[in-house]
Design a protein around this motif. Structure first.
Motif, PDB file in Angstrom:
ATOM      1  N   ALA A 152      -4.324 -20.567  -1.175  1.00 58.63           N
ATOM      2  CA  ALA A 152      -3.435 -19.503  -0.709  1.00 58.63           C
ATOM      3  C   ALA A 152      -3.386 -18.393  -1.753  1.00 58.63           C
ATOM      4  O   ALA A 152      -3.403 -18.659  -2.957  1.00 58.63           O
ATOM      5  N   VAL A 153      -3.336 -17.160  -1.274  1.00 57.93           N
ATOM      6  CA  VAL A 153      -3.239 -15.986  -2.148  1.00 57.93           C
ATOM      7  C   VAL A 153      -2.221 -15.027  -1.539  1.00 57.93           C
ATOM      8  O   VAL A 153      -2.206 -14.820  -0.330  1.00 57.93           O
ATOM      9  N   THR A 154      -1.391 -14.451  -2.393  1.00 56.56           N
ATOM     10  CA  THR A 154      -0.436 -13.433  -1.963  1.00 56.56           C
ATOM     11  C   THR A 154      -0.706 -12.161  -2.760  1.00 56.56           C
ATOM     12  O   THR A 154      -0.819 -12.211  -3.984  1.00 56.56           O
ATOM     13  N   VAL A 155      -0.820 -11.042  -2.049  1.00 49.16           N
ATOM     14  CA  VAL A 155      -0.977  -9.737  -2.685  1.00 49.16           C
ATOM     15  C   VAL A 155       0.247  -8.914  -2.318  1.00 49.16           C
ATOM     16  O   VAL A 155       0.538  -8.733  -1.142  1.00 49.16           O
ATOM     17  N   GLU A 156       0.965  -8.450  -3.334  1.00 48.20           N
ATOM     18  CA  GLU A 156       2.173  -7.658  -3.109  1.00 48.20           C
ATOM     19  C   GLU A 156       2.060  -6.337  -3.861  1.00 48.20           C
ATOM     20  O   GLU A 156       1.593  -6.310  -4.995  1.00 48.20           O
ATOM     21  N   ILE A 157       2.489  -5.272  -3.214  1.00 49.17           N
ATOM     22  CA  ILE A 157       2.590  -3.971  -3.869  1.00 49.17           C
ATOM     23  C   ILE A 157       4.019  -3.501  -3.671  1.00 49.17           C
ATOM     24  O   ILE A 157       4.496  -3.393  -2.547  1.00 49.17           O
ATOM     25  N   GLU A 158       4.704  -3.267  -4.783  1.00 49.64           N
ATOM     26  CA  GLU A 158       6.079  -2.782  -4.731  1.00 49.64           C
ATOM     27  C   GLU A 158       6.140  -1.433  -5.421  1.00 49.64           C
ATOM     28  O   GLU A 158       5.500  -1.228  -6.448  1.00 49.64           O
ATOM     29  N   THR A 159       6.904  -0.530  -4.848  1.00 48.24           N
ATOM     30  CA  THR A 159       7.073   0.779  -5.460  1.00 48.24           C
ATOM     31  C   THR A 159       8.544   1.126  -5.569  1.00 48.24           C
ATOM     32  O   THR A 159       9.368   0.692  -4.769  1.00 48.24           O
ATOM     33  N   THR A 160       8.848   1.874  -6.598  1.00 53.04           N
ATOM     34  CA  THR A 160      10.144   2.513  -6.731  1.00 53.04           C
ATOM     35  C   THR A 160       9.847   3.989  -6.957  1.00 53.04           C
ATOM     36  O   THR A 160       8.691   4.410  -6.914  1.00 53.04           O
ATOM     37  N   SER A 161      10.880   4.751  -7.244  1.00 55.46           N
ATOM     38  CA  SER A 161      10.644   6.173  -7.489  1.00 55.46           C
ATOM     39  C   SER A 161       9.881   6.407  -8.792  1.00 55.46           C
ATOM     40  O   SER A 161       9.342   7.472  -9.004  1.00 55.46           O
ATOM     41  N   GLU A 162       9.813   5.385  -9.654  1.00 57.43           N
ATOM     42  CA  GLU A 162       9.173   5.576 -10.952  1.00 57.43           C
ATOM     43  C   GLU A 162       7.983   4.670 -11.230  1.00 57.43           C
ATOM     44  O   GLU A 162       7.191   4.973 -12.115  1.00 57.43           O
ATOM     45  N   ILE A 163       7.846   3.549 -10.527  1.00 55.74           N
ATOM     46  CA  ILE A 163       6.754   2.626 -10.846  1.00 55.74           C
ATOM     47  C   ILE A 163       6.086   2.093  -9.580  1.00 55.74           C
ATOM     48  O   ILE A 163       6.661   2.124  -8.497  1.00 55.74           O
ATOM     49  N   LEU A 164       4.900   1.612  -9.777  1.00 56.53           N
ATOM     50  CA  LEU A 164       4.165   0.880  -8.749  1.00 56.53           C
ATOM     51  C   LEU A 164       3.763  -0.441  -9.390  1.00 56.53           C
ATOM     52  O   LEU A 164       3.237  -0.450 -10.495  1.00 56.53           O
TER      53      LEU A 164
END
Length: 87
Positions: free
Chosen positions: A43-55
């Motif tokens: 199993a593999v999970t790929v997550e991309i999270e963003t805020t106003s200042e970071i990715l």
């Protein structure tokens, strides 16, 4: 901040959204290739999270790990270079 899907261009105006997308794509591609070759993951999970200042990109698998004390391989160094080139 410009957003394309879950990819965001922040901070440095000289870094285009296309450059960020391409770098993320290559980093994820390399991570998935390494997982399929070496980790024996199911199993593999790929997550991309963003805020106003970071990715933040996170790739997590349930496979076997590697010795963190051993010297970094060229591939890991390369991924770090790709992500740092976006700063």
């Amino acid at each position: 901040m410009q957003t394309v899907g879950q990819i965001a261009a922040m901070g440095n105006a000289s870094v285009s959204t296309t450059a960020i997308c391409n770098a993320l794509y290559r980093i994820v591609q390399e991570a998935l290739t390494n997982i399929s070759k070496y980790a024996r993951a199911t199993a593999v999970t790929v997550e991309i999270e963003t805020t106003s200042e970071i990715l933040q990109l996170r790739v997590v698998d349930n496979g076997c790990g590697f010795d963190r004390v051993a010297p970094l391989g060229q591939d890991l160094d390369c991924k770090e270079c790709r992500s740092e080139s976006l700063h």
